[in-house]
Design a protein around this motif. Structure first.
Motif, PDB file in Angstrom:
ATOM      1  N   ARG A 154       0.831  -1.197   0.101  1.00 17.56           N
ATOM      2  CA  ARG A 154      -0.065   0.227  -0.162  1.00 17.56           C
ATOM      3  C   ARG A 154       0.850   1.209   0.090  1.00 17.56           C
ATOM      4  NH1 ARG A 154      -5.127  -0.885   2.118  1.00 17.56           N
ATOM      5  NH2 ARG A 154      -5.674  -3.235   2.019  1.00 17.56           N
ATOM      6  N   ASN A 155       2.158   1.045   0.061  1.00 17.44           N
ATOM      7  CA  ASN A 155       3.136   2.222   0.121  1.00 17.44           C
ATOM      8  C   ASN A 155       2.936   3.159   1.324  1.00 17.44           C
ATOM      9  OD1 ASN A 155       5.441   3.561  -0.906  1.00 17.44           O
ATOM     10  ND2 ASN A 155       4.246   5.099  -2.092  1.00 17.44           N
ATOM     11  N   ILE A 156       2.556   2.715   2.463  1.00 22.61           N
ATOM     12  CA  ILE A 156       2.525   3.426   3.695  1.00 22.61           C
ATOM     13  C   ILE A 156       3.789   3.189   4.386  1.00 22.61           C
ATOM     14  CG2 ILE A 156       1.235   3.090   5.999  1.00 22.61           C
ATOM     15  CD1 ILE A 156      -0.987   1.763   4.312  1.00 22.61           C
ATOM     16  N   PRO A 157       4.032   4.715   4.771  1.00 23.94           N
ATOM     17  CA  PRO A 157       5.433   4.918   5.475  1.00 23.94           C
ATOM     18  C   PRO A 157       5.341   4.177   7.003  1.00 23.94           C
ATOM     19  CG  PRO A 157       4.513   6.914   4.825  1.00 23.94           C
ATOM     20  CD  PRO A 157       3.279   5.811   4.458  1.00 23.94           C
ATOM     21  N   ILE A 158       6.503   3.696   7.538  1.00 22.13           N
ATOM     22  CA  ILE A 158       6.650   3.049   8.763  1.00 22.13           C
ATOM     23  C   ILE A 158       7.372   4.131   9.714  1.00 22.13           C
ATOM     24  CG2 ILE A 158       7.310   1.358  10.136  1.00 22.13           C
ATOM     25  CD1 ILE A 158       6.806  -0.612   7.737  1.00 22.13           C
ATOM     26  N   ARG A 159       6.908   4.503  10.631  1.00 22.42           N
ATOM     27  CA  ARG A 159       7.574   5.130  11.759  1.00 22.42           C
ATOM     28  C   ARG A 159       8.404   4.429  12.584  1.00 22.42           C
ATOM     29  NH1 ARG A 159       5.667   9.497  16.066  1.00 22.42           N
ATOM     30  NH2 ARG A 159       7.019   8.730  17.647  1.00 22.42           N
ATOM     31  N   GLU A 203      16.194  -4.535   5.064  1.00 18.81           N
ATOM     32  CA  GLU A 203      16.616  -5.945   4.668  1.00 18.81           C
ATOM     33  C   GLU A 203      15.617  -6.654   4.051  1.00 18.81           C
ATOM     34  OE1 GLU A 203      18.421  -7.776   7.947  1.00 18.81           O
ATOM     35  OE2 GLU A 203      20.342  -6.603   7.641  1.00 18.81           O
ATOM     36  N   MET A 204      14.200  -6.349   4.519  1.00 18.30           N
ATOM     37  CA  MET A 204      12.983  -6.998   4.055  1.00 18.30           C
ATOM     38  C   MET A 204      12.646  -6.285   2.544  1.00 18.30           C
ATOM     39  SD  MET A 204      10.954  -7.551   7.610  1.00 18.30           S
ATOM     40  CE  MET A 204      11.686  -8.809   8.884  1.00 18.30           C
ATOM     41  N   GLY A 205      13.526  -5.326   2.286  1.00 15.71           N
ATOM     42  CA  GLY A 205      13.026  -4.699   0.939  1.00 15.71           C
ATOM     43  C   GLY A 205      12.137  -3.291   0.750  1.00 15.71           C
ATOM     44  N   TYR A 206      12.298  -2.685   2.279  1.00 17.29           N
ATOM     45  CA  TYR A 206      11.462  -1.488   2.183  1.00 17.29           C
ATOM     46  C   TYR A 206      12.204  -0.514   2.885  1.00 17.29           C
ATOM     47  CZ  TYR A 206       6.816   1.030   2.683  1.00 17.29           C
ATOM     48  OH  TYR A 206       5.722   1.611   2.477  1.00 17.29           O
ATOM     49  N   ASP A 207      11.956   0.908   2.267  1.00 24.32           N
ATOM     50  CA  ASP A 207      12.741   1.851   2.902  1.00 24.32           C
ATOM     51  C   ASP A 207      11.821   3.279   3.093  1.00 24.32           C
ATOM     52  OD1 ASP A 207      12.724   2.670   0.436  1.00 24.32           O
ATOM     53  OD2 ASP A 207      14.873   3.109   0.076  1.00 24.32           O
ATOM     54  N   ASN A 208      10.698   2.905   3.029  1.00 20.26           N
ATOM     55  CA  ASN A 208       9.713   4.112   3.310  1.00 20.26           C
ATOM     56  C   ASN A 208       9.314   4.429   4.542  1.00 20.26           C
ATOM     57  OD1 ASN A 208       7.757   6.173   2.701  1.00 20.26           O
ATOM     58  ND2 ASN A 208       6.291   4.809   1.845  1.00 20.26           N
ATOM     59  N   LEU A 209      10.811   4.752   5.298  1.00 21.27           N
ATOM     60  CA  LEU A 209      10.595   4.996   6.745  1.00 21.27           C
ATOM     61  C   LEU A 209      10.783   6.293   7.207  1.00 21.27           C
ATOM     62  CD1 LEU A 209      13.092   2.093   7.073  1.00 21.27           C
ATOM     63  CD2 LEU A 209      10.610   1.806   7.266  1.00 21.27           C
ATOM     64  N   VAL A 210      10.566   6.524   8.612  1.00 20.96           N
ATOM     65  CA  VAL A 210      10.673   7.746   9.370  1.00 20.96           C
ATOM     66  C   VAL A 210      11.172   7.087  10.652  1.00 20.96           C
ATOM     67  CG1 VAL A 210       9.603   9.971  10.379  1.00 20.96           C
ATOM     68  CG2 VAL A 210       8.911   9.167   8.064  1.00 20.96           C
ATOM     69  N   ILE A 211      12.077   7.911  11.160  1.00 20.22           N
ATOM     70  CA  ILE A 211      12.895   7.573  12.491  1.00 20.22           C
ATOM     71  C   ILE A 211      12.507   8.437  13.689  1.00 20.22           C
ATOM     72  CG2 ILE A 211      14.898   6.751  13.692  1.00 20.22           C
ATOM     73  CD1 ILE A 211      16.296   6.251  10.910  1.00 20.22           C
ATOM     74  N   SER A 212      12.023   7.891  14.922  1.00 23.49           N
ATOM     75  CA  SER A 212      12.127   8.584  15.899  1.00 23.49           C
ATOM     76  C   SER A 212      13.126   7.916  17.049  1.00 23.49           C
ATOM     77  CB  SER A 212      10.926   8.813  16.481  1.00 23.49           C
ATOM     78  OG  SER A 212       9.998   7.744  16.909  1.00 23.49           O
ATOM     79  N   ILE A 213      13.774   8.793  17.706  1.00 22.86           N
ATOM     80  CA  ILE A 213      14.734   8.482  18.960  1.00 22.86           C
ATOM     81  C   ILE A 213      14.359   9.387  19.917  1.00 22.86           C
ATOM     82  CG2 ILE A 213      16.395   6.968  17.719  1.00 22.86           C
ATOM     83  CD1 ILE A 213      18.012   9.379  17.489  1.00 22.86           C
TER      84      ILE A 213
END
Length: 351
Positions: free
Chosen positions: A122-127, A164-174
């Motif tokens: 679905r091309n949904i970003p993951i944070r 590694e699972m082939g997905y890079d539509n990501l946002v990071i929070s620390i």
């Protein structure tokens, strides 16, 4: 500026990263299952300037409620998931524009893969969220305590699992409630990744302490060009988070619009209720869409001179008030008419 170098991520109808404006987030504190209450709160937050909203999804009923909530709001909706990977999948199936997970508590690799597969489809970003309070034991031991370095390693480990699972539509929070640790962690991670960063000082506290900690922490981080979305985490009404976030961005020059109120400290020359007047002015200008500076001064002696950098100002004396433009007195009015006179000037403002 790091912000220019991050990848662009599409969240619903908004883009973050790649030099796009820093967007303001908040989180509802209603029960997500209660569609009516949740929508009501989101619409209030939208009106105040919230640009991305996050809802807790602790149950399947909450995940299913997202579908109806989405129909009634106008900003991207992020589903906040802990522990149960099935809730992440259900949230996406019900229209979430983005999901927030901690891969460390979602479970096995197969479960993370199941979430990633649906997000990819679905091309949904993951944070990917990592919190200092839940740092892995081995990293605490490796770095002899909870440290910025440990936070960064933990976050990048989680990111690499998904990459590694082939997905890079990501946002990071620390996030950390320790302001300086949080700032250091963001400085480190900005050098190691091009994923957009969501920035906040977690568990910052009450309106008083939380605002100070958030302003200091976010100020340090954003001033370095780090951060693509922000949340001011306060123990208070979510609307307060939006007001604070807007003021922080405006103070740093990252956001235009909205009247800035400046006021002098009280002193022995003050002959009016300056504290009360300044607060009334600040409340009054909230709904006036001008990008100007308004000064509120406590005496007619120094007031005009001190207000000369403001576009317009008022100064109070004994029974009389002055209206000032660029340091020049343009009108004298009875003290009790000062607030209404200022409002009338602002409502008929011509640049």
């Amino acid at each position: 500026m790091y912000r220019d170098h991050t990848k662009v991520v599409q969240i619903g109808n908004r883009k973050i990263g790649g030099g796009n404006p820093v967007l303001i987030q908040s989180m509802t504190n209603t029960k997500t299952e209660d569609v009516e209450a949740t929508v009501r709160q989101i619409l209030e937050l939208e009106a105040a300037g919230c640009e991305i909203i996050r809802c807790a999804v602790p149950t399947m009923e909450a995940a299913e409620a997202l579908r109806e909530i989405k129909k009634q709001i106008h900003i991207p909706l992020v589903a906040d998931i802990h522990f149960d990977y099935r809730l992440a999948i259900a949230a996406m199936e019900n229209g979430a524009d983005k999901i927030r997970i901690n891969p460390g508590n979602i479970g096995s690799r197969d479960r993370i893969q199941a979430v990633v597969d649906v997000a990819k489809e679905r091309n949904i970003p993951i944070r990917v969220g990592v919190n200092s309070g839940s740092l892995e034991k081995e990293l605490v031991e490796k770095y002899h305590g909870v440290t910025a370095e440990g936070l960064v390693e933990s976050a990048l480990d989680k990111v690499h699992i998904i990459e590694e699972m082939g997905y890079d539509n990501l946002v990071i929070s620390i996030k950390s409630s320790d302001v300086m640790m949080c700032a250091r962690a963001h400085e480190l991670i900005a050098q190691k990744t091009d994923h957009p960063l969501h920035v906040g000082i977690t568990e910052a506290g009450t309106l008083y302490s939380g605002n100070i900690k958030s302003a200091v922490g976010l100020g340090i981080i954003l001033y370095q060009g780090i951060g693509d979305t922000i949340r001011v985490s306060l123990t208070g009404a979510p609307l307060e988070e939006i007001k604070s976030a807007k003021r922080i961005l405006k103070t740093l020059g990252l956001r235009k619009g909205g009247i800035e109120v400046v006021s002098c400290p009280t002193c022995g020359r003050t002959r009016i209720d300056l504290i009360g007047l300044a607060n009334k002015v600040e409340a009054m200008v909230q709904d006036i869409p001008l990008d100007i500076k308004v000064a509120v001064m406590g005496c007619v002696v120094n007031g005009p001179g001190e207000a000369k950098e403001a576009d317009i100002g008022i100064a109070g004396g004994v029974g009389v008030g002055l209206l000032i433009k660029k340091g020049e007195i343009v009108k004298k009015v009875p003290e009790e008419e000062l607030l209404d006179t200022l409002r009338d000037e602002l409502l008929h403002w011509e640049a």
